[in-house]
Design a protein around this motif. Structure first.
Motif, PDB file in Angstrom:
ATOM      1  N   SER A 212      68.108 122.720  22.557  1.00 50.94           N
ATOM      2  CA  SER A 212      67.572 123.357  23.920  1.00 50.94           C
ATOM      3  C   SER A 212      66.486 124.068  23.268  1.00 50.94           C
ATOM      4  O   SER A 212      66.183 124.418  22.160  1.00 50.94           O
ATOM      5  N   VAL A 264      58.506 118.301  26.459  1.00 51.16           N
ATOM      6  CA  VAL A 264      58.801 119.546  27.322  1.00 51.16           C
ATOM      7  C   VAL A 264      57.603 120.000  28.141  1.00 51.16           C
ATOM      8  O   VAL A 264      57.761 120.160  29.362  1.00 51.16           O
ATOM      9  N   LEU A 268      57.351 120.401  32.275  1.00 47.51           N
ATOM     10  CA  LEU A 268      57.220 121.526  32.872  1.00 47.51           C
ATOM     11  C   LEU A 268      55.810 121.159  33.654  1.00 47.51           C
ATOM     12  O   LEU A 268      55.703 121.759  34.934  1.00 47.51           O
ATOM     13  N   PHE A 278      62.199 129.604  30.451  1.00 48.11           N
ATOM     14  CA  PHE A 278      63.130 128.450  30.635  1.00 48.11           C
ATOM     15  C   PHE A 278      64.068 128.022  29.505  1.00 48.11           C
ATOM     16  O   PHE A 278      63.601 128.317  28.284  1.00 48.11           O
ATOM     17  N   VAL A 280      65.196 124.723  28.463  1.00 49.79           N
ATOM     18  CA  VAL A 280      65.462 123.469  28.692  1.00 49.79           C
ATOM     19  C   VAL A 280      66.230 122.631  27.848  1.00 49.79           C
ATOM     20  O   VAL A 280      66.170 122.681  26.804  1.00 49.79           O
ATOM     21  N   LEU A 291      66.121 114.450  29.376  1.00 56.44           N
ATOM     22  CA  LEU A 291      66.531 115.877  30.039  1.00 56.44           C
ATOM     23  C   LEU A 291      67.836 115.933  30.094  1.00 56.44           C
ATOM     24  O   LEU A 291      68.666 114.873  30.661  1.00 56.44           O
ATOM     25  N   VAL A 294      66.890 121.629  33.507  1.00 59.28           N
ATOM     26  CA  VAL A 294      65.824 122.869  33.208  1.00 59.28           C
ATOM     27  C   VAL A 294      66.274 124.077  33.882  1.00 59.28           C
ATOM     28  O   VAL A 294      66.306 124.152  35.177  1.00 59.28           O
TER      29      VAL A 294
END
Length: 437
Positions: A212, A264, A268, A278, A280, A291, A294
């Motif tokens: 993350s 990332v 975004l 966030f 993520v 991914l 989010v």
């Protein structure tokens, strides 16, 4: 400062402490607590905050927020901004901040992020995800099971890993209906799902190790303040349990972290997310980054204090709040934020490392629970959330028992972790009334 609380909780003690440390008054708008907390929790909130309003329903609505802002304005209160850590109210926070003139995501963006079906396919269209998703129906369930591929099931809009699991040949539509019924009956979690109930998606399984990225975005500029590696993840029939995290990651090179940070930023940017905090979630495999989701909020469990231990200063809640309070004049905050964040090449200015473990309870009645003091390194943060006499029901969502955080020098981490990780599994000792076979 206006804080939105779900059924009287949502980390109110932590949030109030963070706000009052800045000399600000605290106004709390909360939905009605669960029946067994209705006698105690409003009073506890009143002891914490300067003003508390508890609604008649278990779920806050846009009208509740609008009416409360009208009430505060009529009373002459000057509200700087609004904050909540409950993801189901993130769109209400955006609504309040828009009215207050504070730069933030807008309601539409929040709701789009929480629609994981559309989000997955939008990123696949942009070349940022190799997987695709479809609505789960009895027909798509049978199709995916026939083709024999690897797939993952999750709510289209959910929270706390409730009802998230790998699809297996034994998964039935009745399993999904049972989980949806649990969601509808759960006072705390029911509001986190769609207005029509719990809808599911099925998506291509994302391979690799799980990570993350903790990101604060200020005026279209993302800053990665931490990268956590989920070094233990357990996938069960009804949920996914994230057992332990380490930061910075141990299995990635600096170059691979840098690639992840740039990926990332692309995610975004593609989604037009120019403000906010966030969490993520992503996976890394030989083919690169992909991914999971989010989340437009701070990460759960000990993510926020882990950031504090890593930076040697502010935690993630501090940073999110400061980003809101300085949003109209962000330059000074942005400079400070950049100084404690990962660089684009994957390097970190910090000489610290962290490891934390989350403990989940099994169904049963707790007889004894406590800390094991015979550990190779003592934790710097300790939360034990259940106590003797508590009854844990069987559920398709995680039931937290406790969580502990350790801090260490980055240079000495590789010598500490091999002993700490297995020892930490016994850091909280628990005994149930009837031991399971």
């Amino acid at each position: 400062m206006l804080l939105l609380s779900h059924v009287g909780f949502s980390f109110m003690e932590d949030l109030v402490s963070t706000v009052t440390a800045r000399g600000l008054k605290v106004y709390v708008l909360s939905s009605l607590p669960e029946p067994h907390f209705q006698a105690s929790r409003p009073g506890a909130l009143a002891d914490l905050a300067d003003d508390v309003r508890v609604t008649d329903g278990h779920v806050l609505t846009p009208r509740d927020v609008e009416d409360h802002l009208d009430r505060l304005e009529a009373a002459g209160a000057s509200v700087s901004c609004c904050l909540t850590v409950w993801e189901g109210y993130r769109h209400l926070m955006a609504l309040a901040n828009a009215r207050l003139g504070v730069p933030d995501l807008d309601e539409k963006q929040v709701l789009e992020l929480r629609d994981k079906l559309t989000l997955r396919n939008r990123l696949a269209d942009a070349g940022l995800s190799r997987g695709r998703a479809s609505a789960l129906t009895p027909g798509t369930l049978a199709e995916r099971q026939r083709d024999g591929g690897r797939y993952f099931v999750k709510p289209v809009s959910g929270i706390a890993s409730f009802g998230t699991f790998p699809l297996t040949p034994g998964t039935t539509w009745a399993d999904l209906e049972r989980i949806a019924a649990e969601a509808r009956a759960d006072t705390v979690y029911a509001s986190a799902f769609t207005a029509d109930g719990m809808e599911f998606l099925v998506e291509d399984y994302v391979p690799g190790r799980e990570f993350s990225f903790e990101v604060v975005v200020v005026d279209d500029e993302p800053h990665v303040v931490a990268v956590h590696e989920k070094c233990e993840v357990t996938e069960t029939a009804g949920t996914v349990l994230e057992n332990a995290c380490v930061s910075p990651p141990t299995s990635l090179s600096q170059e691979e972290i840098g690639v992840g940070i740039r990926w990332v930023a692309s995610v975004l940017d593609t989604l037009g997310l120019g403000w906010g905090c966030f969490h993520v979630e992503a996976r890394h495999a030989p083919g690169g980054w992909d991914l999971i989701e989010v989340n437009p909020r701070v990460g759960g469990s000990l993510i926020s204090p882990s950031v504090a231990a890593l930076t040697g200063g502010p935690n993630l809640l501090d940073l999110w709040l400061d980003s809101l309070l300085t949003a109209l004049r962000p330059d000074g905050f942005r400079k400070d934020l950049k100084a404690l964040s990962f660089a684009e090449d994957g390097s970190t200015p910090s000489g610290n490392a962290t490891f934390f473990r989350v403990f989940f309870a099994d169904p049963g009645t707790i007889r004894e629970v406590g800390l094991n003091d015979g550990l190779p390194l003592q934790p710097v943060v300790t939360h034990v959330l259940l106590e003797p006499g508590d009854v844990v029901e069987s559920s398709s969502r995680e039931v937290f028992l406790g969580q502990l955080l350790w801090s260490m020098d980055l240079t000495g981490r590789d010598a500490v972790l091999p002993e700490l990780m297995p020892a930490s599994e016994r850091a909280i000792e628990i005994v149930y009334e009837t031991e399971r076979a």
